[in-house]
Design a protein around this motif. Structure first.
Motif, PDB file in Angstrom:
ATOM      1  N   GLY A  50       0.829  -1.199   0.000  1.00 39.98           N
ATOM      2  CA  GLY A  50       0.000   0.000   0.000  1.00 39.98           C
ATOM      3  C   GLY A  50       0.866   1.253   0.000  1.00 39.98           C
ATOM      4  N   SER A  51       0.672   2.085   0.984  1.00 42.37           N
ATOM      5  CA  SER A  51       1.452   3.322   1.108  1.00 42.37           C
ATOM      6  C   SER A  51       2.590   3.190   2.107  1.00 42.37           C
ATOM      7  N   ARG A  52       2.767   2.003   2.678  1.00 40.36           N
ATOM      8  CA  ARG A  52       3.755   1.811   3.747  1.00 40.36           C
ATOM      9  C   ARG A  52       4.950   0.998   3.265  1.00 40.36           C
ATOM     10  N   TYR A  61       7.357   3.180   7.702  1.00 38.98           N
ATOM     11  CA  TYR A  61       7.179   4.543   7.217  1.00 38.98           C
ATOM     12  C   TYR A  61       5.942   4.652   6.342  1.00 38.98           C
ATOM     13  N   VAL A  62       5.295   5.810   6.381  1.00 38.90           N
ATOM     14  CA  VAL A  62       4.408   6.212   5.292  1.00 38.90           C
ATOM     15  C   VAL A  62       5.329   6.743   4.207  1.00 38.90           C
ATOM     16  N   THR A  72       1.493   4.157  -8.711  1.00 38.67           N
ATOM     17  CA  THR A  72       0.304   4.994  -8.537  1.00 38.67           C
ATOM     18  C   THR A  72      -0.801   4.279  -7.768  1.00 38.67           C
ATOM     19  N   LEU A  73      -0.828   2.959  -7.826  1.00 34.80           N
ATOM     20  CA  LEU A  73      -1.904   2.197  -7.175  1.00 34.80           C
ATOM     21  C   LEU A  73      -1.553   1.783  -5.758  1.00 34.80           C
ATOM     22  N   GLY A  74      -0.269   1.783  -5.436  1.00 34.06           N
ATOM     23  CA  GLY A  74       0.193   1.317  -4.138  1.00 34.06           C
ATOM     24  C   GLY A  74       1.106   0.113  -4.303  1.00 34.06           C
ATOM     25  N   ALA A 394      -3.196   4.531  -2.785  1.00 31.43           N
ATOM     26  CA  ALA A 394      -3.261   3.740  -1.554  1.00 31.43           C
ATOM     27  C   ALA A 394      -3.147   4.592  -0.290  1.00 31.43           C
ATOM     28  N   HIS A 395      -2.805   5.861  -0.413  1.00 28.62           N
ATOM     29  CA  HIS A 395      -2.667   6.700   0.778  1.00 28.62           C
ATOM     30  C   HIS A 395      -4.042   6.959   1.396  1.00 28.62           C
ATOM     31  N   THR A 396      -4.147   6.660   2.678  1.00 26.26           N
ATOM     32  CA  THR A 396      -5.411   6.745   3.403  1.00 26.26           C
ATOM     33  C   THR A 396      -5.495   8.034   4.213  1.00 26.26           C
TER      34      THR A 396
END
Length: 458
Positions: A50-52, A61-62, A72-74, A394-396
């Motif tokens: 994802g974003s991590r 980390y984020v 772009t999708l994660g 994917a960033h929440t």
């Protein structure tokens, strides 16, 4: 508010030393180098989802930047990875084209306005250089007009125009001319002089949108002077839209070059363009043929499968909207925190929401590598990793809140540095340095070492 972690980089630092021993620069991309991060705080990454991301010391980390804007999708996006797994069991590289090459070409050309044919490759430099070669063959001219933008290719014709030009003959760049983005007169001045084969530019960047009429004016100038227009869509493709910047701004180039986000991190690039030009590299022409692109790995099935899965996701979901939503929230949050801290003129988040950067200035508001490093240092200690604030789908909301909190906390020591007009006592090592520069200094590995200054054999 996030507090600094007791972050340990022992294993990262050990591995980084070994990377420098075996790999020039300690990384295979200069933008990934340890000189782009605070001293002894350049994490060596082990995995991501994802974003991590997690480093070899198990720090979490984020992440921003997302594979130099290629994801772009994660990270580890399920449908893309599943598509790759599905093809690798049947072999990935053969002596003839596969059906997947045709299917991927159809998918690509459905997305790209104005393109009739496509040639796949593995990296952006190959396709941008192929575009220049093709334009020269089409026009019989040799001049190349490029916008004053950071990067187009590792090949001699372009990299020889940068500060890292060692080993490149002056003749390689003698036909390259620079024009100013959003300044039609600077481009026209080049074109009226004649001998220009092509104009290459990014239609937009994270920091600069086209002024009203600029791209239309570039198109008209190219048509009037018989020059091919090339859009570099490496970053804008799949980040501005699935159709690239040309789909957003409604201006169609003669050729366009693609990469990065089209594979969500998997290696794939593309040159696309009008049939009358692209066929010069094919078998349906009576003109002298152009050696357009011919790569062993260009059509291997992993990258093509990844691209098709990415294209499918863009047809059924809205990754660009998700990136932009996260980016807007992040920019608003950090800029609000900077205003509240009285630092709005010193720390700013700017750019297109899907391609944000942060600008860090010194006490006089002049962009500063030292102050940038201090900001990076404080973000890393709070679990945020990135040389920019480039988001993915994917960033929440939780990621954004964490990042805004980290940036808010980082502004406290930053403000102290502004007040004292120095990072001394706050920065733990040397400042970062531009990735493309003439000398290893100011981030030479060992200042007392002379192993690179030994006398060369005669």
């Amino acid at each position: 508010m996030t507090r600094p972690r007791v972050a340990v980089f022992d294993r990262s630092n050990t591995l980084q030393e070994e990377l420098h021993r075996l790999i020039p620069g300690g990384a295979h991309t200069y933008a990934r180098g340890s000189d782009q991060y605070p001293d002894s705080m350049a994490p060596v990454l082990a995995r991501g989802r994802g974003s991590r991301v997690w480093d070899v010391d198990d720090n979490e980390y984020v992440e921003y930047g997302m594979g130099l804007r290629s994801v772009t999708l994660g990270h580890a996006f399920a449908s893309v990875d599943d598509a790759v797994r599905a093809v690798i069991t049947d072999g990935v590289n053969f002596s003839r084209p596969t059906d997947l090459e045709l299917e991927a070409a159809r998918d690509f050309l459905e997305l790209v306005p104005g393109a009739d044919m496509v040639k796949f490759a593995k990296n952006g430099s190959d396709v941008t250089t192929a575009a220049v070669r093709l334009a020269r063959a089409v026009t019989g001219r040799t001049g190349v007009a490029v916008a004053e933008q950071p990067f187009f290719s590792v090949d001699d014709w372009f990299i020889g125009t940068t500060d890292m030009a060692a080993g490149i003959p002056a003749a390689s760049t003698s036909q390259v001319r620079r024009f100013r983005y959003n300044d039609l007169s600077s481009l026209e001045e080049i074109l009226v002089a004649g001998d220009t084969a092509c104009v290459m530019l990014e239609a937009a960047t994270g920091q600069a949108e086209p002024a009203p009429g600029f791209l239309e004016g570039v198109r008209e100038l190219c048509t009037r002077h018989g020059v091919l227009l090339i859009f570099d869509e490496m970053i804008t493709g799949f980040r501005w839209s699935a159709h690239g910047a040309q789909g957003v701004y409604g201006v169609t180039p003669d050729l366009s070059t693609w990469g990065k986000g089209m594979g969500n991190g998997y290696a794939i690039a593309a040159l696309a363009g009008r049939r009358e030009f692209m066929e010069l590299g094919g078998l349906n022409t009576d003109r002298e043929r152009v050696f357009l692109l011919s790569t062993t790995q260009g059509p291997e099935r992993v990258g093509l499968a990844a691209f098709r899965a990415v294209a499918a996701e863009y047809r059924t979901a809205d990754p660009v909207g998700a990136m932009e939503s996260a980016g807007r929230a992040l920019a608003d949050g950090v800029n609000s925190a900077a205003r509240a801290a009285g630092l709005a003129d010193h720390v700013r988040v700017i750019g297109r929401p899907s391609c944000l950067v942060f600008v860090t200035g010194d006490a006089d508001c002049v962009p500063s590598q030292a102050f940038r490093t201090l900001f990076l240092q404080e973000l890393i200690t709070r679990g945020v990793l990135g040389q920019s604030f480039v988001t993915s789908a994917a960033h929440t909301a939780e990621d954004i809140t964490h990042t805004v909190d980290a940036a808010t906390a980082a502004l406290e020591p930053y403000g102290e540095a502004i007040d004292s007009r120095s990072v001394e006592g706050l920065l733990r090592g040397r400042p970062v340095a531009p990735a493309i520069r003439r000398h290893a200094a100011p981030r030479r590995l060992r200042e007392d070492s002379n192993d690179t200054n030994q006398q060369m054999p005669r």
